[in-house]
Write a protein that holds these residues in place. Structure first.
Motif, mmCIF file in Angstrom:
data_model
loop_
_atom_site.group_PDB
_atom_site.id
_atom_site.type_symbol
_atom_site.label_atom_id
_atom_site.label_comp_id
_atom_site.label_asym_id
_atom_site.label_seq_id
_atom_site.Cartn_x
_atom_site.Cartn_y
_atom_site.Cartn_z
ATOM 1 N N TYR A 54 0.784 -1.252 -0.084
ATOM 2 C CA TYR A 54 -0.163 0.020 -0.095
ATOM 3 C C TYR A 54 0.855 1.278 0.049
ATOM 4 O O TYR A 54 0.560 2.090 -0.682
ATOM 5 C CB TYR A 54 -0.785 0.017 1.411
ATOM 6 C CG TYR A 54 -2.135 -0.892 1.188
ATOM 7 C CD1 TYR A 54 -2.527 -1.290 -0.119
ATOM 8 C CD2 TYR A 54 -2.651 -1.210 2.314
ATOM 9 C CE1 TYR A 54 -3.493 -2.428 -0.054
ATOM 10 C CE2 TYR A 54 -3.698 -2.219 2.400
ATOM 11 C CZ TYR A 54 -4.202 -2.889 0.897
ATOM 12 O OH TYR A 54 -5.272 -3.580 0.873
ATOM 13 N N THR A 183 -6.953 3.590 -11.432
ATOM 14 C CA THR A 183 -7.089 3.444 -9.983
ATOM 15 C C THR A 183 -7.669 2.076 -9.679
ATOM 16 O O THR A 183 -7.300 1.549 -8.911
ATOM 17 C CB THR A 183 -7.939 4.717 -9.720
ATOM 18 O OG1 THR A 183 -7.178 5.958 -9.937
ATOM 19 C CG2 THR A 183 -7.771 4.726 -8.006
ATOM 20 N N CYS A 186 -5.118 -0.788 -10.186
ATOM 21 C CA CYS A 186 -4.330 -0.803 -9.567
ATOM 22 C C CYS A 186 -4.757 -1.537 -8.082
ATOM 23 O O CYS A 186 -4.373 -2.389 -7.468
ATOM 24 C CB CYS A 186 -3.727 0.535 -8.946
ATOM 25 S SG CYS A 186 -2.296 0.599 -7.861
ATOM 26 N N ALA A 187 -5.959 -1.238 -7.747
ATOM 27 C CA ALA A 187 -6.857 -1.678 -6.582
ATOM 28 C C ALA A 187 -6.997 -3.360 -6.976
ATOM 29 O O ALA A 187 -7.010 -4.000 -6.025
ATOM 30 C CB ALA A 187 -8.039 -1.096 -6.173
ATOM 31 N N ASP A 188 -7.329 -3.608 -8.145
ATOM 32 C CA ASP A 188 -7.542 -4.882 -8.538
ATOM 33 C C ASP A 188 -6.211 -5.828 -8.204
ATOM 34 O O ASP A 188 -6.169 -6.784 -7.622
ATOM 35 C CB ASP A 188 -7.986 -5.000 -9.818
ATOM 36 C CG ASP A 188 -8.309 -6.556 -10.276
ATOM 37 O OD1 ASP A 188 -9.135 -7.378 -9.696
ATOM 38 O OD2 ASP A 188 -7.593 -7.189 -11.062
ATOM 39 N N PHE A 190 -3.905 -4.925 -6.136
ATOM 40 C CA PHE A 190 -3.886 -5.059 -4.691
ATOM 41 C C PHE A 190 -4.526 -6.165 -4.243
ATOM 42 O O PHE A 190 -4.041 -6.939 -3.300
ATOM 43 C CB PHE A 190 -4.325 -4.039 -4.065
ATOM 44 C CG PHE A 190 -3.402 -2.740 -4.167
ATOM 45 C CD1 PHE A 190 -1.901 -2.684 -4.396
ATOM 46 C CD2 PHE A 190 -3.770 -1.342 -3.541
ATOM 47 C CE1 PHE A 190 -1.348 -1.644 -4.600
ATOM 48 C CE2 PHE A 190 -3.177 -0.322 -3.402
ATOM 49 C CZ PHE A 190 -1.727 -0.409 -4.015
ATOM 50 N N ASP A 191 -5.752 -6.320 -4.659
ATOM 51 C CA ASP A 191 -6.487 -7.444 -4.092
ATOM 52 C C ASP A 191 -6.151 -8.893 -4.360
ATOM 53 O O ASP A 191 -6.188 -9.626 -3.512
ATOM 54 C CB ASP A 191 -8.212 -7.372 -4.706
ATOM 55 C CG ASP A 191 -9.036 -5.956 -4.236
ATOM 56 O OD1 ASP A 191 -8.469 -5.547 -3.064
ATOM 57 O OD2 ASP A 191 -9.913 -5.791 -4.593
#
Length: 203
Positions: A54, A183, A186-188, A190-191
């Protein structure tokens, strides 16, 4: 993502888009530093969204997708965990439909060189200190320096502010440098990584 507004990033992206290094085969980027371990500090506290992914991983991921202009098809990685359960060091691999691969790392427990490399079939690009870069260089396959770009601005956030002001003045709700979709992508990433590493998120 303010680093995408940096002139050196934009120049490297321009070189890639115009085919100066041919087809991109590999991007190598690292953002790691050594922070004193403190379980209450935001870097190591799961209740404060701690973890290297993060904090610094976002930069290597966004650098890569920004240069290539595409979402990764496959994502994998390995991480070591701090005593608090958050990741304190990680390596991330990504593959793209274009044929490019990415070899990335992020961490909070050791210093690592922060120069990023973009390697293509006809040459390579070095983005020095990519996180706050003021300089990038273009080389051919024989390691000859073809072109160099350097910016003398002392505060990188200036470019993000200028870009935002320009968007505001034109009444735009989305940036062409940092699209909203990026964005979400990028969150995907991360997950997917958090799931692979078995890290239980504290919301």
């Amino acid at each position: 993502m303010w680093t995408r507004c940096l002139p050196s990033f934009q120049k490297a992206k321009e070189w890639v888009a115009s085919g100066r290094i041919g087809d991109v085969k590999l991007i190598d980027a690292k953002f790691c530093f050594n922070a004193p371990y403190d379980p209450k500090h935001r870097l190591f506290n799961p209740k404060l969204a701690g973890g290297s992914l993060y904090d610094t991983g976002v930069y290597v991921i966004e650098f890569t997708t920004g240069i290539l202009g595409e979402k990764p098809e496959k994502v994998s990685g390995f991480a070591t965990l701090a005593e608090t359960g958050v990741d304190d060091f990680a390596v991330i691999n990504m593959s793209f439909k274009s044929g490019a691969l990415a070899m990335l790392s992020c961490g909070t427990r050791a210093h690592v060189n922060r120069d990023a490399g973009i390697y293509g079939t006809n040459g390579r690009i070095v983005v020095y200190e990519f996180f706050s870069s003021k300089k990038c260089e273009l080389y051919d396959n024989n390691n000859n320096l073809i072109e160099s770009f350097e910016d003398d601005c002392q505060e990188g956030f200036v470019y993000q502010i200028r870009h935002f002001n320009n968007l505001f003045n034109k009444g735009k709700l989305e940036s062409d440098i940092i699209p909203l979709e990026d964005t979400a992508n990028c969150a995907d990433v991360f997950d997917k990584l958090i799931k692979q590493w078995g890290i239980e998120e504290n919301l």
